[in-house]
Write an enzyme that holds these catalytic residues in place. Structure first.
Site: not given
Ligand code: GCO
Ligand code: MG
Length: 404
Positions: A37, A122, A212, A214, A238, A264, A285, A314, A318, A404
């Protein structure tokens, strides 16, 4: 069976996907996903300019040797661009081998270890009420595992928010410049437990509840978070903190029994070695597309099994439907399976990638077609050329660049 061609396609049926097609002299073709991505063209070039020419003339059955050749033979090891390219080749070769054997891929891996693959969806809302509404919708669809994200008062947006009510979640924004978002750990720590309380209060403990983070918290903040949400019995939290420094997960572990999932963004077994060996996580993941295809993932999963760490791949929208299809074969086989993420795809995306998988009552099955069970409609894909899009970046309220 000789490889006689290898083509790379970058198409954007709503979002950018990088697809590799390997062609053999016996007319069998294989498909692999190489989507990274926001860095799609780098992988496309790595494949087109460096790896594809070196595939021509090789024995398509020599999957392990080809994997080793591109991993060790580059001299430069690991990294997301290299590993996404190797992953796509590996996936396509397994697709070819399974088609040649006349079997769905999971049979070649060792057969089914379960009747279906539990997937988590999600679910999201800008407000708590919207999140509850979305949870109810996914519960009705049959999901047994639901990841919940919610807007935080005082923050314009955060990870996991769709761009409007009822829209599918899409983190990237079109154009050549990433969007910047403001992040406040204090507001997040204060509000998120209220989300879990509201969900458990309304729906009980019937579904597995996931969340998540993140990579936004420091280890000690993540420890506090995990401890404070223990009564809601999360399936996992996560990516509580960035994982380059694997040892920092010890601090989280010392304080909470909330299970942890991470990986991930990992692309090799080395990225998760300490986390697994020291049992600092519960779910790994890594994905087929970024961690070396079936060959790389199988190594990681077998290693994780020694420490009772289970898989939780994961599976956002995307990663292309090719990755999803291959992942379902892997998941159906892998003994230490935990759960598979399934964010879903738009109709437009699925038209470009006609697939065999089925979803029923929270479980998915890859289908019985030989190979991975996915096709690629090149003519249609050509109508959707690459369209630059980037993931957002986060800054603290004072402007400091954050995770992020
Ligand atoms: C998830 C991920 C995604 C990522 C994305 C980045 O757990 O699905 O955190 O939402 O942010 O795949 O490309
Ligand atoms: Mg994630």
């Amino acid at each position: 069976m000789k490889i006689i061609g290898a083509d790379v396609f970058v198409t954007c049926p709503g979002r950018n996907f990088v697809t590799l097609k390997i062609i053999t002299d016996e007319g069998i073709i294989g498909l692999g996903d190489a989507t990274l991505n926001g860095r799609e063209l780098a992988v496309a070039s790595y494949l087109r300019d460096h790896l594809c020419p070196q595939l021509i003339g090789r024995d398509a059955h020599a999957i392990e040797d080809i994997w080793q050749f591109f991993y060790k033979g580059a001299y430069w090891r690991r990294g997301p661009v290299t590993m996404s390219a190797i992953s796509a080749i590996d996936m396509a070769l397994w697709d070819i081998k399974a088609k040649a054997a006349g079997m769905p891929l999971y049979q070649l891996l060792g057969g089914a270890s379960r009747s279906g693959v539990m997937v988590y969806c999600h679910c999201t809302g800008r407000t708590l009420d919207e999140a509850i509404e979305d949870y109810a919708k996914h519960q009705q669809m049959g999901f047994k595992a639901i990841r919940v994200q919610c807007g935080i008062p005082g923050m314009e947006t955060t990870y996991g928010m769709s761009k409007g009510k009822g829209l599918a979640y899409e983190p990237a924004t079109k154009g050549n410049w990433p969007q910047e978002q403001i992040w406040s750990t204090e507001r997040y720590l204060d509000y998120t437990p209220k989300l879990f309380a509201a969900i458990r209060d309304k729906f009980g403990f019937n579904e597995h509840l996931l969340h998540d983070m993140h990579h936004r918290l420091t280890p000690i903040e993540a420890a506090r978070f995990g401890k404070s949400v223990e009564p809601y019995r999360l399936f996992w939290m996560e990516d509580p903190t960035p994982a380059e420094n694997q040892a920092c997960f010890r601090l989280i572990r010392e304080h909470t029994v909330t299970p942890i999932a991470t990986g991930e963004v990992f692309n090799s077994i080395w990225d998760c070695k300490q986390l697994i060996e020291e049992q600092l996580i519960d779910y790994i993941r890594t994905t087929l597309t970024h961690a070396g295809g079936i060959t790389g993932m199988r190594r990681i999963a077998d290693f994780a099994a020694l420490y009772q760490v289970r898989t939780g791949s994961h599976g956002p929208s995307d990663l292309s439907p090719i990755c999803m299809a291959a992942a379902l074969h892997f998941d159906l086989w892998v003994p230490n399976f935990g759960v598979q993420e399934y964010m879903g795809y738009s109709e437009q995306m699925l038209e470009v990638f006609p697939h065999q998988w089925q979803f029923e009552d929270g479980y998915m099955h890859p289908g019985e077609a030989p190979g991975i069970g996915i096709e690629f409609n090149e003519q249609l894909a050509a109508k959707y050329p690459y369209d630059p899009a980037y993931l957002p970046v986060a800054r603290l309220e004072d402007g400091t660049l954050w995770n992020w």
